[in-house]
Design a protein around this motif. Structure first.
Motif, PDB file in Angstrom:
ATOM      1  N   ARG A 584       0.827  -1.061   0.023  1.00  0.00           N
ATOM      2  CA  ARG A 584       0.178   0.021  -0.018  1.00  0.00           C
ATOM      3  C   ARG A 584       0.934   1.239  -0.044  1.00  0.00           C
ATOM      4  O   ARG A 584       0.746   2.196  -0.738  1.00  0.00           O
ATOM      5  CB  ARG A 584      -0.937  -0.102   1.298  1.00  0.00           C
ATOM      6  N   PHE A 585       1.881   1.241   0.654  1.00  0.00           N
ATOM      7  CA  PHE A 585       2.761   2.674   0.992  1.00  0.00           C
ATOM      8  C   PHE A 585       4.195   2.363   0.379  1.00  0.00           C
ATOM      9  O   PHE A 585       4.920   3.350   0.757  1.00  0.00           O
ATOM     10  CB  PHE A 585       2.737   2.883   2.621  1.00  0.00           C
ATOM     11  N   SER A 586       4.616   1.224  -0.106  1.00  0.00           N
ATOM     12  CA  SER A 586       5.917   1.171  -0.450  1.00  0.00           C
ATOM     13  C   SER A 586       7.092   1.119   0.221  1.00  0.00           C
ATOM     14  O   SER A 586       8.225   1.290   0.098  1.00  0.00           O
ATOM     15  CB  SER A 586       6.227   2.255  -1.547  1.00  0.00           C
ATOM     16  N   PHE A 587       6.765   1.046   1.731  1.00  0.00           N
ATOM     17  CA  PHE A 587       7.798   0.557   2.638  1.00  0.00           C
ATOM     18  C   PHE A 587       7.089  -0.337   3.830  1.00  0.00           C
ATOM     19  O   PHE A 587       5.762  -0.045   3.942  1.00  0.00           O
ATOM     20  CB  PHE A 587       8.407   1.840   3.041  1.00  0.00           C
ATOM     21  N   ASP A 588       7.834  -0.795   4.517  1.00  0.00           N
ATOM     22  CA  ASP A 588       7.830  -1.320   5.806  1.00  0.00           C
ATOM     23  C   ASP A 588       8.822  -1.153   6.855  1.00  0.00           C
ATOM     24  O   ASP A 588      10.065  -0.870   6.373  1.00  0.00           O
ATOM     25  CB  ASP A 588       7.396  -3.036   5.599  1.00  0.00           C
ATOM     26  N   ASP A 589       8.712  -1.264   8.078  1.00  0.00           N
ATOM     27  CA  ASP A 589       9.701  -1.155   9.100  1.00  0.00           C
ATOM     28  C   ASP A 589       9.794  -2.246  10.186  1.00  0.00           C
ATOM     29  O   ASP A 589       9.143  -2.329  11.122  1.00  0.00           O
ATOM     30  CB  ASP A 589       9.814   0.014   9.709  1.00  0.00           C
ATOM     31  N   PRO A 590      10.728  -3.355   9.898  1.00  0.00           N
ATOM     32  CA  PRO A 590      10.670  -4.510  10.828  1.00  0.00           C
ATOM     33  C   PRO A 590      11.068  -4.146  12.194  1.00  0.00           C
ATOM     34  O   PRO A 590      10.698  -4.936  13.229  1.00  0.00           O
ATOM     35  CB  PRO A 590      11.443  -5.396  10.225  1.00  0.00           C
ATOM     36  N   GLU A 591      11.978  -3.036  12.497  1.00  0.00           N
ATOM     37  CA  GLU A 591      12.297  -2.527  13.636  1.00  0.00           C
ATOM     38  C   GLU A 591      11.361  -1.822  14.468  1.00  0.00           C
ATOM     39  O   GLU A 591      11.544  -1.703  15.734  1.00  0.00           O
ATOM     40  CB  GLU A 591      13.531  -1.815  13.530  1.00  0.00           C
ATOM     41  N   GLU A 592      10.017  -1.559  13.683  1.00  0.00           N
ATOM     42  CA  GLU A 592       9.079  -0.659  14.527  1.00  0.00           C
ATOM     43  C   GLU A 592       8.292  -1.566  15.178  1.00  0.00           C
ATOM     44  O   GLU A 592       7.722  -2.424  14.633  1.00  0.00           O
ATOM     45  CB  GLU A 592       8.518   0.311  13.557  1.00  0.00           C
ATOM     46  N   GLU A 593       7.767  -0.973  16.461  1.00  0.00           N
ATOM     47  CA  GLU A 593       6.831  -1.698  17.343  1.00  0.00           C
ATOM     48  C   GLU A 593       5.523  -1.639  16.382  1.00  0.00           C
ATOM     49  O   GLU A 593       5.102  -0.775  15.919  1.00  0.00           O
ATOM     50  CB  GLU A 593       6.630  -0.997  18.496  1.00  0.00           C
ATOM     51  N   ALA A 594       4.739  -2.921  16.282  1.00  0.00           N
ATOM     52  CA  ALA A 594       3.371  -2.935  15.721  1.00  0.00           C
ATOM     53  C   ALA A 594       2.455  -3.101  16.848  1.00  0.00           C
ATOM     54  O   ALA A 594       2.910  -3.833  17.961  1.00  0.00           O
ATOM     55  CB  ALA A 594       3.429  -3.877  14.551  1.00  0.00           C
ATOM     56  N   GLU A 595       1.351  -2.654  16.587  1.00  0.00           N
ATOM     57  CA  GLU A 595       0.298  -2.929  17.623  1.00  0.00           C
ATOM     58  C   GLU A 595      -1.331  -3.308  17.052  1.00  0.00           C
ATOM     59  O   GLU A 595      -1.432  -2.822  15.923  1.00  0.00           O
ATOM     60  CB  GLU A 595       0.128  -1.806  18.625  1.00  0.00           C
ATOM     61  N   LEU A 596      -1.948  -4.112  17.896  1.00  0.00           N
ATOM     62  CA  LEU A 596      -3.255  -4.265  17.479  1.00  0.00           C
ATOM     63  C   LEU A 596      -4.261  -3.210  18.187  1.00  0.00           C
ATOM     64  O   LEU A 596      -3.921  -2.643  19.339  1.00  0.00           O
ATOM     65  CB  LEU A 596      -3.544  -5.589  18.036  1.00  0.00           C
ATOM     66  N   VAL A 597      -5.032  -2.906  17.151  1.00  0.00           N
ATOM     67  CA  VAL A 597      -5.921  -1.648  17.769  1.00  0.00           C
ATOM     68  C   VAL A 597      -7.389  -2.062  17.972  1.00  0.00           C
ATOM     69  O   VAL A 597      -8.067  -2.260  19.073  1.00  0.00           O
ATOM     70  CB  VAL A 597      -6.090  -0.430  16.813  1.00  0.00           C
ATOM     71  N   THR A 598      -7.936  -2.964  16.856  1.00  0.00           N
ATOM     72  CA  THR A 598      -9.448  -3.395  17.192  1.00  0.00           C
ATOM     73  C   THR A 598      -9.422  -4.868  16.420  1.00  0.00           C
ATOM     74  O   THR A 598      -8.603  -5.022  15.534  1.00  0.00           O
ATOM     75  CB  THR A 598     -10.444  -2.744  16.324  1.00  0.00           C
ATOM     76  N   LEU A 599      -9.903  -5.716  17.176  1.00  0.00           N
ATOM     77  CA  LEU A 599     -10.018  -7.090  16.837  1.00  0.00           C
ATOM     78  C   LEU A 599     -11.723  -7.191  16.274  1.00  0.00           C
ATOM     79  O   LEU A 599     -12.311  -6.718  17.093  1.00  0.00           O
ATOM     80  CB  LEU A 599      -9.869  -8.094  17.875  1.00  0.00           C
ATOM     81  N   ARG A 600     -11.801  -7.691  15.068  1.00  0.00           N
ATOM     82  CA  ARG A 600     -12.910  -8.030  14.485  1.00  0.00           C
ATOM     83  C   ARG A 600     -13.577  -9.217  14.105  1.00  0.00           C
ATOM     84  O   ARG A 600     -12.712 -10.340  13.949  1.00  0.00           O
ATOM     85  CB  ARG A 600     -13.059  -7.166  13.094  1.00  0.00           C
ATOM     86  N   LEU A 601     -14.822  -9.572  14.351  1.00  0.00           N
ATOM     87  CA  LEU A 601     -15.481 -10.887  14.104  1.00  0.00           C
ATOM     88  C   LEU A 601     -16.713 -10.774  13.138  1.00  0.00           C
ATOM     89  O   LEU A 601     -17.318  -9.892  13.181  1.00  0.00           O
ATOM     90  CB  LEU A 601     -15.677 -11.787  15.192  1.00  0.00           C
TER      91      LEU A 601
END
Length: 688
Positions: A584-601
């Motif tokens: 989508r944005f042409s980059f990613d950052d494996p060193e950056e912290e990722a987080e879950l915001v909302t879980l959907r069902l």
């Protein structure tokens, strides 16, 4: 409750648009489907629905008792918002947050504009009230409700004379106790009030979007309640006892009572069916990447199917108003067969977004229209046949269309008829192409990698020319393009979307908390499917998660891997998130912290048999040699006219050509070749 879809044998899908009501039904015994198109009845759309069903029964030989199920896509909610035909309403929110609707988001759509766009605020300041009490971000009660002060607020709401009230408190998604207490007290004082609470409508973070969605829902409740009452009355009067479901923006079906409670989920009701149909046809034709475009009388809807998957987003927009509920991702512009062409004050030729609609409709309909539309121009240029429109049951007024074009366009711009008419088509085709570019470029996708799938009553006359402008070399026309959205609705299933917001780091230690959230949502989804009477073998529970890098203001929705949630599950979610972020944005950052915001069902209850194979296509007409003068490729050309039902499977047609069927017409310019498939669908390729 017993499971649906037993007997009788007929499943009906109805899509009521701004100009026509489209119906398609499937006979469970023969496995065949048939379609019908009739004018919409704007004064009472429910009458148009039952009229279409009665016409189909008389034409194809089924009785009301044969109907097992009715699935209905409607624009009632959308039109109410677009026209602002909404009742007066009030908002009760946390004290100090009464102005969140006006503050909104300070996003600049046009970074060079000296003045921001006017914000549409559906609740005036005098009807926005602050309530005492406060819930913290973790769901804890920070300050209790002062019920004496609350009663005073409720008296002010009662005295305001509003019909609907939205209750949206700070952090109610984490703990709805205060919203529930206010709702119960308000309904005890005003039992006839339409009340919507944010924890039921949109239980997620982002105060402005949650408030705007809840307000819109509250104001739509009386609108949809009236329509549902009218539907029930018309069905009873017609002697139709089959259950009826409305189609949601997510493409799933919902019962009438649930639709009245959360009508904000109906805003893309009809168009979502077209996206489902496009996905199924793309799979059948082994074409995983298509742009589905639905051109009707008033609008042009663009949806992308990439890798065989249609995109469902968690937030959309309707006429500048944010709506935070799951919906099929779609971009819509005001461009259709009924779009009005005019000369603006600066002397420029413009087309749309104003539409002639169903009444009076284009000038050529002979219902009192005076302004030339796209349909009028297609008739003037020979692309439509006045004698065969809608199977010859709806004669068109060619002289009236020419007169309107002369008075409104030719004379003011000093143009001859051919340049005026072809100029209008050039303007509208450019707008259509631009809307497709917008949808694809936003995802980092190239139009040349996609096929264009055209449907809707007006789309076939523009599809190939729009494809040429985009560099697309393959165009797909469904077997019944003018009723294609109804065809998709025919395969809709019951669908409930549930969510829970809780920000968690995407690390192994979050696995237990995530598993507990998933179990809670699964229990809620199961209970809803129990209430729908869905058998165990007809249920599916699908989990997705909104993920982001820490500090980002947006999320990407990522499917969860099947199976139990473990530390490995979170690692796979991270991998999928970075892959999507990179696309989508042409980059990613494996060193950056990722987080879950909302879980959907998503809880799905399967209504039909899941089959998506089209009935075998059989020619039912005799080919008759016919030509007419058509303005195509910049000149008037004696052009072959083919009847679709006279073309056998495997037949090829070289452009320039016209392909007619009962409810729509397709234009094939020079340099293109169209091929009939065994199912009756048509594929056109640029002849290189």
């Amino acid at each position: 409750m017993t499971c649906l879809m037993t007997t009788p044998r007929i499943t009906i899908a109805v899509d009521i648009g701004g100009t026509f009501t489209d119906l398609e039904f499937r006979d469970a015994v023969s496995g065949r489907s048939h379609s019908l198109k009739s004018p919409t009845t704007p004064d009472n759309p429910a009458r148009g629905l039952t009229d279409a069903i009665e016409q189909a029964g008389a034409r194809f030989g089924f009785a009301n008792d044969d109907i097992a199920l009715i699935l209905h896509g409607t624009t009632i909610a959308t039109n109410a918002v677009l026209t602002r035909d909404l009742p007066a309403g009030a908002l009760i929110t946390t004290e100090g947050f009464e102005d969140v609707l006006e503050i909104g988001r300070h996003a600049r759509g046009d970074i060079y504009a000296l003045k921001g766009p006017d914000r549409s605020v559906l609740i005036p300041r005098r009807h926005r009230f602050g309530a005492s009490g406060r819930i913290g971000a973790g769901g804890e009660e920070v300050r209790a409700i002062d019920f004496d002060a609350l009663d005073a607020v409720i008296e002010r709401v009662a005295a305001s004379g509003v019909m609907a009230t939205a209750i949206c408190l700070l952090n109610a998604f984490a703990n709805p106790a205060h919203e529930i207490a206010i709702r119960d007290r308000l309904l005890a004082r005003c039992p006839d009030m339409a009340v919507s609470c944010s924890h039921e409508v949109s239980p997620e973070i982002r105060e402005f979007e949650r408030t705007a969605t809840t307000v819109l829902n509250a104001l739509l409740v009386p609108v949809i309640a009236r329509y549902v009452d009218a539907l029930r009355l018309r069905l009873a009067e017609a002697g139709i006892g089959a259950p009826l479901y409305l189609i949601q923006s997510n493409g799933g079906a919902i019962g009438l009572d649930a639709a009245v409670k959360t009508p904000v989920k109906l805003l893309l009701s009809g168009p979502s069916g077209g996206v489902l149909a496009a996905q199924k046809l793309a799979r059948r034709l082994d074409t995983p990447d298509v742009v589905g475009v639905d051109m009707g009388g008033t609008s042009y809807d663009v949806a992308v199917v990439s890798g065989g998957v249609r995109s469902v987003v968690t937030q959309g927009e309707i006429d500048g108003l944010p709506v935070r509920v799951p919906m099929v991702e779609m971009h819509t512009i005001g461009a259709g067969g009924g779009s009005i062409a005019f000369v603006d004050p600066s002397g420029r030729l413009q087309v749309g977004p104003r539409s002639a609609g169903a009444v009076p409709g284009p000038v050529c309909y002979g219902r009192g229209g005076t302004e030339p539309t796209v349909t009028d121009v297609n008739l003037i240029l020979g692309r439509l046949d006045a004698a065969t429109f809608l199977g010859g049951r709806f004669a068109l007024d060619l002289d009236g269309a020419r007169s309107a074009l002369r008075d409104r366009i030719e004379t003011p711009l000093a143009l001859d008829p051919d340049h005026a008419a072809s100029g209008i088509l050039a303007v509208v085709n450019a707008k259509l192409a631009a809307s497709i570019k917008f949808s694809l470029f936003a995802k980092g996708l190239d139009p040349r990698d996609f096929a264009l799938m055209s449907f809707g009553g007006a789309g076939g006359l523009h599809a190939v020319e729009v494809a040429e402008e985009l560099g697309i070399t393959r165009v797909i026309f469904p077997r019944d393009p003018s009723t294609f959205s109804a065809h998709g609705i025919l395969f809709s299933d019951i669908r409930h979307d549930l969510s829970r917001t809780e920000i968690l780091p995407l690390l192994p230690e979050s696995a237990d908390a995530l598993a507990a959230m998933a179990a809670e949502l699964s229990a809620q989804g199961t209970a809803l499917l129990d209430a729908d009477g869905m058998a165990a073998g007809r249920r599916r529970l699908i989990l997705t998660a909104d993920l982001r890098y820490a500090g980002q203001a947006f999320e990407l929705t990522i499917p969860l891997p099947d199976g139990h949630i473990t530390a490995g599950t979170l690692a796979e979610m991270r991998r999928r998130f970075e892959e999507e972020h990179r696309q989508r944005f042409s980059f990613d950052d494996p060193e950056e912290e990722a987080e879950l915001v909302t879980l959907r069902l998503t809880a799905v209850g399967v209504l039909g048999d899941g089959g998506d194979a089209a009935p075998d296509y059989a020619t039912s007409e005799t080919a008759v040699a016919k030509t007419r003068q058509v303005h195509v490729n910049g000149a008037w050309t004696e052009t072959p006219v083919h009847r679709q039902l006279a073309l056998p499977p495997g037949a090829e047609v070289a452009g320039p050509a016209i392909i007619e069927q009962e409810y729509t017409t397709m234009l094939l310019p020079a340099g293109w070749v169209l091929t009939m498939t065994p199912s009756g669908d048509m594929t056109a390729r640029k002849d290189t």
